[in-house]
Scaffold this active site. Structure first.
Site, short mmCIF file in Angstrom:
data_model
loop_
_atom_site.label_atom_id
_atom_site.label_comp_id
_atom_site.label_asym_id
_atom_site.label_seq_id
_atom_site.Cartn_x
_atom_site.Cartn_y
_atom_site.Cartn_z
N SER A 180 -6.44 4.97 8.00
CA SER A 180 -6.66 4.14 6.75
C SER A 180 -6.13 3.24 5.91
O SER A 180 -7.39 2.48 5.83
CB SER A 180 -7.29 5.44 6.34
OG SER A 180 -7.29 5.09 4.60
N ASP A 201 -14.01 2.91 7.03
CA ASP A 201 -12.78 3.52 6.30
C ASP A 201 -13.77 4.46 4.78
O ASP A 201 -12.93 5.67 4.26
CB ASP A 201 -11.50 2.77 6.01
CG ASP A 201 -10.65 3.57 5.10
OD1 ASP A 201 -9.83 4.74 6.07
OD2 ASP A 201 -10.03 2.98 4.13
N LYS A 206 -7.63 -1.04 6.64
CA LYS A 206 -7.58 -1.50 5.16
C LYS A 206 -7.02 -3.45 5.56
O LYS A 206 -7.68 -4.30 4.99
CB LYS A 206 -7.58 -1.05 4.04
CG LYS A 206 -8.46 0.07 3.37
CD LYS A 206 -7.82 0.56 1.63
CE LYS A 206 -7.31 2.01 2.34
NZ LYS A 206 -7.58 3.02 2.68
N HIS A 225 0.59 -0.97 -0.04
CA HIS A 225 -0.10 -0.04 0.04
C HIS A 225 0.74 1.31 0.13
O HIS A 225 1.90 1.79 0.19
CB HIS A 225 -1.01 0.04 1.22
CG HIS A 225 -2.42 0.64 1.27
ND1 HIS A 225 -3.01 0.28 1.17
CD2 HIS A 225 -2.19 2.31 1.27
CE1 HIS A 225 -4.45 0.98 0.36
NE2 HIS A 225 -3.45 2.46 1.17
N ARG A 231 -12.74 12.44 3.81
CA ARG A 231 -11.64 13.73 4.23
C ARG A 231 -11.43 13.61 3.31
O ARG A 231 -11.19 15.04 2.84
CB ARG A 231 -10.67 12.23 4.87
CG ARG A 231 -10.93 12.20 5.60
CD ARG A 231 -9.87 10.69 6.28
NE ARG A 231 -8.69 11.49 6.24
CZ ARG A 231 -7.47 10.44 6.10
NH1 ARG A 231 -7.76 9.20 5.70
NH2 ARG A 231 -6.11 10.77 5.82
N1 URA Z 1 -4.16 6.05 1.52
C1 URA Z 1 -5.44 5.63 2.84
O1 URA Z 1 -5.83 4.41 2.39
N2 URA Z 1 -5.56 6.50 3.39
C2 URA Z 1 -5.52 7.68 2.78
O2 URA Z 1 -5.73 7.78 4.37
C3 URA Z 1 -4.37 7.54 2.82
C4 URA Z 1 -3.47 7.31 1.58
#
Ligand code: URA
Length: 434
Positions: free
Chosen positions: A183, A161, A187, A82, A168
């Site tokens: 966040s 999220d 995930k 990620h 956001r």
């Molecule tokens: N990627 C995400 O999944 N969440 C964030 O807040 C920033 C980048």
């Protein structure tokens, strides 16, 4: 409990208890806490912060807001990657197939564009018919059949999220270490992968502008992952200029395809190899980083990564003809070059401005409900350190109409500077945190 009291408590700089955080996330998920109160609370967090305990509680509450996948029966060693968000960052489209091609099972849950940064899901949807909303059964099949999935949060996976991320994006509450950490890690925990590599972007086009902030975010996420029994490493990589040459959804898919076919830009390939080799070592698939890098490079050289990408597109319903003939992916009707006003060497390409301009062209959203234009964006013709002559193209704007193209060109003029003296190429990868 009342949401307004929790907003005021955070606004006044106090810590929220575990129960308060769980109550807020539960209420937001079931709709009893409305968007406007959650937005006010998120802004209070941006301004007053959260300590480690609160950040961990927030992450676990968001991960528990829906199903948490148990992959132990069919993908016990699944891996995930990620990025904290950048401009031109199509790494997942390239690295996912590379990892699956060496035999790892890639279970990746991605997001949409956020603020000025692009999102993997928006990029994938530039491929006609590509589905990112897989059911749990489809997810299991794909993991078994081809060893790779990139999907969005369904209503069942980290739904808190999913809602908060979209909120956001449009309320100025993105740049905040606890909110980003929660966040991303909610995930990652809900999707169930055992080994996770995090690409923490640093610089003008990242949410973390300094190495210290990036290190703080990396350490926070690694700590939360390890507490939850996952193997986690984070790499701090530069987002001072956009990654690769393209910004915008279909443009980035085309560049990812070229990279998978062995003709990609060197910075994109280097980030993929660095992240991937850490993940291979974390997952026990390679003895050391050098051996891992060789395995991954081979997947680009021998066509296996490209073959895996095709399998992945077909598995998720995407149109194979469109990826086999990438020129058939959406193309913007207007393409205008930004020309260099002087000769010299490119000194700066401000990634944040490029990201904002691409978003305003339609590659991202200004409001939650906005539709994306997959065709629009920017194509860089030069990167930092490269020579350019006056009158040569620095980049090309791909726009839906002339008016938007002109606005973009005007905004981009100050984003690029040229030095008469030679300029060194920028560093790409700074350090790792594990
Ligand atoms: N990627 C995400 O999944 N969440 C964030 O807040 C920033 C980048």
């Amino acid at each position: 409990m009342r949401a307004v009291d929790l907003i005021i408590k955070k606004r006044n700089g106090a810590q929220l208890s575990t129960e308060e955080i769980q109550w807020l996330i539960k209420g937001y998920t079931d709709g009893s806490v409305p968007d406007y109160q959650m937005a006010a609370w998120a802004m209070a967090v941006v301004l007053k912060g959260m300590d480690d305990r609160e950040t961990t509680d927030l992450t676990l509450a968001m991960a528990a807001s829906g199903d948490q996948l148990d992959l132990s029966d069919f993908a016990p060693a699944a891996v995930d990657k990620h990025s904290t968000g950048g401009v031109g960052d199509k790494t997942s489209l390239v690295l996912g197939p590379m990892l699956a091609a060496v035999g790892l099972q890639v279970a990746k849950m991605s997001g949409r564009g956020l603020g000025f940064s692009g999102g993997t899901l928006d990029k994938l949807e530039a491929i006609p018919n590509m589905r990112i909303d897989l059911s749990e059964a489809e997810f299991r099949h794909a993991m078994r059949d081809i060893g790779m999935v990139i999907m969005g949060q369904t209503a069942d996976l980290a739904p808190a999220d999913k809602k908060l991320y979209a909120l956001r994006d449009v309320t100025g509450t993105v740049e905040c270490i606890p909110l980003i950490a929660a966040s991303i890690m909610s995930k990652k925990l809900a999707a169930g992968a055992k080994s996770i590599v995090l690409d923490v972007k640093v610089g003008a086009g990242a949410f973390m502008k300094t190495l210290d902030q990036a290190r703080d975010l990396a350490q926070t996420m690694v700590r939360i992952g390890q507490l939850s029994g996952r193997n986690v490493a984070a790499i701090l990589s530069s987002m001072e200029q956009p990654l690769g040459l393209t910004i915008g959804n279909a443009l980035e898919v085309r560049e990812a395809i070229e990279t998978l076919q062995g003709h990609g830009p060197s910075d994109l390939i280097e980030v993929c190899l660095t992240l991937g080799s850490h993940l291979l070592v974390l997952a026990g698939k390679a003895q050391n980083l050098d051996a891992a890098r060789q395995q991954l490079q081979a997947t680009l050289d021998n066509g296996q990564a490209w073959a895996k990408f095709r399998e992945f597109v077909a598995q998720q319903g995407g149109d194979l003809a469109a990826v086999d003939q990438p020129e058939s992916l959406p193309i913007a009707p207007i393409q205008i070059d930004l020309l260099a006003e002087s000769s010299g060497f490119v000194q700066r390409i401000d990634a944040e401005t490029c990201g904002i301009v691409a978003t305003e062209l339609g590659a991202g959203r200004a409001r939650k409900e906005d539709a994306i234009d997959p065709a629009v964006g920017l194509v860089l013709k030069r990167k930092v350190g490269e020579p350019v002559q006056a009158g040569e193209a620095l980049l090309t704007v791909h726009a839906a109409n002339n008016e938007r193209a002109e606005i973009a060109l005007a905004a981009l003029k100050s984003a690029i500077s040229i030095s008469p003296a030679a300029v060194e190429a920028l560093p790409l990868v700074f350090e790792s945190v594990a």
